[in-house]
Design an enzyme around this catalytic site. Structure first.
Site, short mmCIF file in Angstrom:
data_model
loop_
_atom_site.label_atom_id
_atom_site.label_comp_id
_atom_site.label_asym_id
_atom_site.label_seq_id
_atom_site.Cartn_x
_atom_site.Cartn_y
_atom_site.Cartn_z
N GLU A 103 0.85 -1.19 0.00
CA GLU A 103 0.00 0.00 0.00
C GLU A 103 0.89 1.25 0.00
O GLU A 103 1.90 1.29 0.70
CB GLU A 103 -0.88 -0.03 1.25
CG GLU A 103 -1.79 1.16 1.44
CD GLU A 103 -2.58 1.08 2.74
OE1 GLU A 103 -3.33 2.03 3.02
OE2 GLU A 103 -2.46 0.07 3.47
N ASP A 148 9.03 -4.03 16.69
CA ASP A 148 9.92 -2.95 16.21
C ASP A 148 9.11 -1.70 15.87
O ASP A 148 9.31 -1.08 14.83
CB ASP A 148 10.72 -3.42 14.99
CG ASP A 148 11.92 -2.53 14.69
OD1 ASP A 148 12.37 -1.81 15.61
OD2 ASP A 148 12.41 -2.55 13.54
#
Length: 286
Positions: A103, A148
């Site tokens: 995306e 993360d």
């Protein structure tokens, strides 16, 4: 490359039954460069849909033995469907490269906005934290731990909506994990101490990010890696006098940055916290 990236088609990109190839795309400007490859703006020719094409070099995958990590990243991200999680539509490869069809987030990294502004308003920070909390709740329901979360891995779309990206360190598991991974300033104490960890490491990172959004720097930043580790393990948390941040925001941060992972504020409680309730804009931050 033609097509307006600000107005992508309403229908999401459909994965064709045939195999993707580079000839299915018009390649545009580079969007970023990482250790293992590059990201380009691209248009899927058949649908005119604008995407980001992440190109990873097989030579680098071989060199750093990242086969398992990349495969896991692709499998996890492909299965996630949430407005605040960046979509991975599919992938293909040739002799030298692997291509991930992602995306396109027109607004780029939240990191760049934070560096430009220095710090965020309480309303904008709360809106981003709420969006991130909802996305992580969805991931955790699917037993996905991101591991993360940091400003570089948070993107903004053309409406300013936050998107979690880069699932390279993510894992899908119901059991505790032992791999130390992530980025130094955002590591939870249990990771620093090489203890088993679970989804609560993401909750810790929410506290780190909330602090960084409001003050412009991570809470345990120090001159050396050793000192940062020490500050994290001690939860050496202090709030500068400037900028002037309300007590409710400090309370939320303090209840997330708790050494005992079982006592960290849950994602459900974050959404109910007075600072979030008072500040969150239900549309988009401006």
């Amino acid at each position: 490359m033609t097509g307006n990236p600000l107005k992508p088609p309403k229908q999401p990109l459909k994965t064709p039954k045939r195999q993707w190839s580079i000839s299915d795309f018009d390649i545009g400007k580079p969007l970023g460069k990482g250790k293992f490859g590059r990201v380009y703006l691209a248009r899927e020719i058949k649908s005119n849909y604008i995407v980001a094409l992440k190109v990873v070099f097989k030579e680098q995958i071989e060199k750093y033995r990242l086969h398992h990590q990349l495969r896991r990243e692709m499998e996890i991200q492909t299965g996630l469907r949430h407005p605040n999680v960046l979509r991975l539509y599919g992938w293909f490869h040739d002799d030298e490269r692997i291509f991930l069809i992602l995306e396109y987030a027109h607004g780029g990294e939240l990191y760049k906005e934070l560096r430009k502004l220095g710090n965020l308003s309480e309303r904008k920070a709360a809106t981003y934290i709420a969006s991130l909390t909802q996305a992580l709740a969805y991931c955790h329901e699917k037993h996905v731990i991101h591991r993360d979360i940091k400003p570089e891995n948070l993107l903004l779309d053309h409406e300013g909506r936050l998107k979690i990206a880069d699932f390279g360190w993510s894992v899908q598991s119901r059991s505790k994990r032992h791999t130390m991974c992530g980025t130094l300033d955002y590591l939870a104490p249990e990771m620093v101490e090489n203890k088993a960890h679970d989804w609560a490491v993401d909750n810790w990172t929410l506290g780190v990010l909330c602090y960084e959004f409001l003050y412009g720097v991570p809470p345990f930043e120090a001159e050396s890696q050793k000192d940062t580790f020490r500050r994290i393990m001690k939860v050496d948390l202090s709030f500068p006098s400037s900028p002037d941040i309300c007590a409710e925001a400090k309370d939320l941060i303090s209840r997330l940055l708790v050494k005992d992972s079982s006592k960290r504020l849950s994602l459900e409680k974050i959404m109910e916290h007075p600072w979030i309730v008072k500040n969150v804009n239900p549309v988009c931050p401006k």
